[in-house]
Design an enzyme around this catalytic site. Structure first.
Site, mmCIF file in Angstrom:
data_model
loop_
_atom_site.group_PDB
_atom_site.id
_atom_site.type_symbol
_atom_site.label_atom_id
_atom_site.label_comp_id
_atom_site.label_asym_id
_atom_site.label_seq_id
_atom_site.Cartn_x
_atom_site.Cartn_y
_atom_site.Cartn_z
ATOM 1 N N LYS A 143 77.590 18.205 97.215
ATOM 2 C CA LYS A 143 78.613 17.338 96.606
ATOM 3 C C LYS A 143 79.715 16.939 97.594
ATOM 4 C CE LYS A 143 78.056 18.841 91.829
ATOM 5 N NZ LYS A 143 78.652 19.419 90.627
ATOM 6 N N ARG A 155 87.745 34.317 94.204
ATOM 7 C CA ARG A 155 87.302 35.466 95.005
ATOM 8 C C ARG A 155 87.880 35.354 96.406
ATOM 9 N NH1 ARG A 155 80.901 35.887 95.797
ATOM 10 N NH2 ARG A 155 81.274 33.880 96.801
ATOM 11 N N ASP A 165 81.880 14.557 86.956
ATOM 12 C CA ASP A 165 82.135 15.918 86.423
ATOM 13 C C ASP A 165 83.542 16.007 85.838
ATOM 14 O OD1 ASP A 165 79.710 17.118 87.071
ATOM 15 O OD2 ASP A 165 80.394 17.835 89.029
HETATM 16 N N1 LIG Z 1 78.461 22.071 82.921
HETATM 17 C C1 LIG Z 1 78.373 21.265 83.961
HETATM 18 O O1 LIG Z 1 78.148 20.060 83.823
HETATM 19 C C2 LIG Z 1 78.579 21.797 85.350
HETATM 20 C C3 LIG Z 1 78.881 20.902 86.389
HETATM 21 C C4 LIG Z 1 79.094 21.420 87.674
HETATM 22 C C5 LIG Z 1 78.981 22.789 87.903
HETATM 23 N N2 LIG Z 1 78.668 23.624 86.867
HETATM 24 C C6 LIG Z 1 78.563 25.080 87.085
HETATM 25 O O2 LIG Z 1 79.756 25.516 87.712
HETATM 26 C C7 LIG Z 1 79.470 26.593 88.603
HETATM 27 C C8 LIG Z 1 80.106 26.329 89.978
HETATM 28 O O3 LIG Z 1 79.630 25.132 90.509
HETATM 29 P P1 LIG Z 1 80.337 24.510 91.817
HETATM 30 O O4 LIG Z 1 79.657 23.227 92.070
HETATM 31 O O5 LIG Z 1 81.798 24.529 91.686
HETATM 32 O O6 LIG Z 1 79.909 25.582 92.928
HETATM 33 P P2 LIG Z 1 80.654 25.918 94.317
HETATM 34 O O7 LIG Z 1 81.302 24.715 94.864
HETATM 35 O O8 LIG Z 1 79.637 26.636 95.113
HETATM 36 O O9 LIG Z 1 81.829 26.959 93.925
HETATM 37 C C9 LIG Z 1 81.534 28.226 93.389
HETATM 38 C C10 LIG Z 1 82.842 28.956 93.110
HETATM 39 O O10 LIG Z 1 82.513 30.182 92.453
HETATM 40 C C11 LIG Z 1 82.953 31.286 93.246
HETATM 41 N N3 LIG Z 1 81.931 32.339 93.197
HETATM 42 C C12 LIG Z 1 80.620 32.219 93.507
HETATM 43 N N4 LIG Z 1 79.982 33.385 93.316
HETATM 44 C C13 LIG Z 1 80.929 34.270 92.910
HETATM 45 C C14 LIG Z 1 80.906 35.652 92.573
HETATM 46 N N5 LIG Z 1 79.776 36.349 92.606
HETATM 47 N N6 LIG Z 1 82.063 36.257 92.211
HETATM 48 C C15 LIG Z 1 83.229 35.548 92.175
HETATM 49 N N7 LIG Z 1 83.316 34.241 92.476
HETATM 50 C C16 LIG Z 1 82.178 33.602 92.839
HETATM 51 C C17 LIG Z 1 83.142 30.766 94.661
HETATM 52 O O11 LIG Z 1 84.115 31.591 95.292
HETATM 53 P P3 LIG Z 1 84.293 31.657 96.893
HETATM 54 O O12 LIG Z 1 85.223 30.535 97.242
HETATM 55 O O13 LIG Z 1 84.867 33.003 97.118
HETATM 56 O O14 LIG Z 1 82.915 31.482 97.478
HETATM 57 C C18 LIG Z 1 83.617 29.339 94.375
HETATM 58 O O15 LIG Z 1 84.988 29.316 94.078
HETATM 59 C C19 LIG Z 1 77.956 26.744 88.623
HETATM 60 O O16 LIG Z 1 77.638 27.785 87.738
HETATM 61 C C20 LIG Z 1 77.465 25.411 88.091
HETATM 62 O O17 LIG Z 1 76.225 25.524 87.440
HETATM 63 C C21 LIG Z 1 78.493 23.161 85.597
#
Ligand SMILES: NC(=O)c1ccc[n+]([C@@H]2O[C@H](COP(=O)([O-])OP(=O)(O)OC[C@H]3O[C@@H](n4cnc5c(N)ncnc54)[C@H](OP(=O)(O)O)[C@@H]3O)[C@@H](O)[C@H]2O)c1
Length: 289
Positions: free
Chosen positions: A75, A159, A111
């Site tokens: 993204k 985190r 989003d």
């Molecule tokens: N419903 C929807 O339409 C929709 C749309 C987009 C995303 N999502 C969901 O949102 C979530 C995140 O997506 P994203 O695109 O934002 O991903 P991303 O950019 O990879 O960000 C992930 C975030 O979660 C944190 N994280 C990851 N693993 C962790 C753990 N084990 N413990 C604590 N913190 C953790 C990361 O922290 P660090 O900075 O420390 O790495 C980061 O802040 C996913 O589950 C995705 O499926 C849903």
């Protein structure tokens, strides 16, 4: 592929790219809506590792792929290969939808709209509220920018505390709102859950297959909180189960997913998709898991 009755000579192609991609619900949702409207499009999913992103995007331009959804981990990195990016997506720093107009790739972030619409439709009052966002990745950025109007404060807990502080600084600099970045320790969360009105989980904690985990221990939740988990697989995460038991109002991530997809669909095809059908198709598949 031409054995598929949905694909003819000249059928237009839409797709999602990510890595991994096999669990994406986007093809199911979009193809159901395309078929119902009898539009001559097909929506495919491509597994694109980071090293192949640039050549893939150039290929999409050449082969006139009409629309592209972008998911983890592309993204942010896709932005450098696009010709135009809308101002909200630029502020957020992430693009999840691209439209190809005669070889010009235009990026935006649906989003942000999807999450805000889902919250409002669920009856959550955002005005003057204190919002606690868990996570500081792409989804956290989209949601916090979308909600940055007429609210009391946004607190980002992550985190990696540095990323939470960076996002909070971006929000106060670009959106002129009160925003703070903090760590995600139990001690920090304890104070914040007493004080906040809305909590939004944007981390993958609790997502399939590790479904027993929750980003906030149950004993730290209060019944005055509106708890929003943007995960949609499982439909009801451990976090939402705990919050429901405490007496909180809750919302899962399905409507955000449908809303972002529906806005992309309309942008690409100039037609409004049947969002009820899209939701039914997703629940049908998730319900079987
Ligand atoms: N419903 C929807 O339409 C929709 C749309 C987009 C995303 N999502 C969901 O949102 C979530 C995140 O997506 P994203 O695109 O934002 O991903 P991303 O950019 O990879 O960000 C992930 C975030 O979660 C944190 N994280 C990851 N693993 C962790 C753990 N084990 N413990 C604590 N913190 C953790 C990361 O922290 P660090 O900075 O420390 O790495 C980061 O802040 C996913 O589950 C995705 O499926 C849903």
């Amino acid at each position: 592929m031409l054995n598929n009755p949905q694909i003819k000579e000249g059928t237009k192609v839409l797709c999602v790219i990510g890595h991994p991609i096999e669990h994406s619900m986007s093809p199911v949702m979009h193809n159901a809506a395309l078929k119902e409207l009898a539009l001559d499009y097909i929506y495919l999913a491509f597994d694109v590792p980071p090293r192949a992103l640039e050549t893939t995007v150039l290929g999409f331009k050449k082969h006139d792929i009409k629309g592209i959804n972008i998911t983890i981990p592309h993204k942010e990195t896709i932005m450098q290969y696009l010709d135009q990016i809308d101002p909200l997506a630029k502020n957020i720093g992430a693009v999840n939808t691209v439209k190809n107009i005669n070889g010009i790739l235009i990026g935006r972030n649906t989003d942000a709209y999807g999450a805000k619409k889902a919250l409002i439709d669920a009856g959550c009052i955002i005005r003057d509220k204190k919002i606690l966002i868990l996570g500081a990745g792409g989804a956290a950025r989209a949601i916090s920018f979308a909600l940055s109007e007429n609210i009391a404060e946004i607190i980002v807990c992550n985190r990696t505390e540095r990323r939470a502080i960076e996002l909070a600084k971006d929000l106060s600099d670009k959106m002129n709102i009160a925003a703070t970045g903090k760590d995600m320790s139990k001690e920090t969360l304890k104070t914040l859950t007493n004080d906040a009105d809305i909590v939004i989980n944007t981390t993958p904690i609790g997502m399939y297959p590790v479904v027993k985990k929750s980003p906030i221990p149950k004993e730290l939740l209060n019944d005055h909180l509106f708890v929003y988990d943007i995960i949609y697989n499982p439909i009801k995460t451990q976090f939402l189960k705990d919050a429901t038991e405490i007496g909180c109002k809750t919302l899962n991530g399905i409507d955000m997913f449908i809303n972002q997809g529906a806005l992309a669909f309309e942008w690409w095809t100039d037609k409004k998709p049947n969002t009820i059908l899209m939701k039914e198709k997703i629940i049908e598949i998730l319900g079987k898991k």
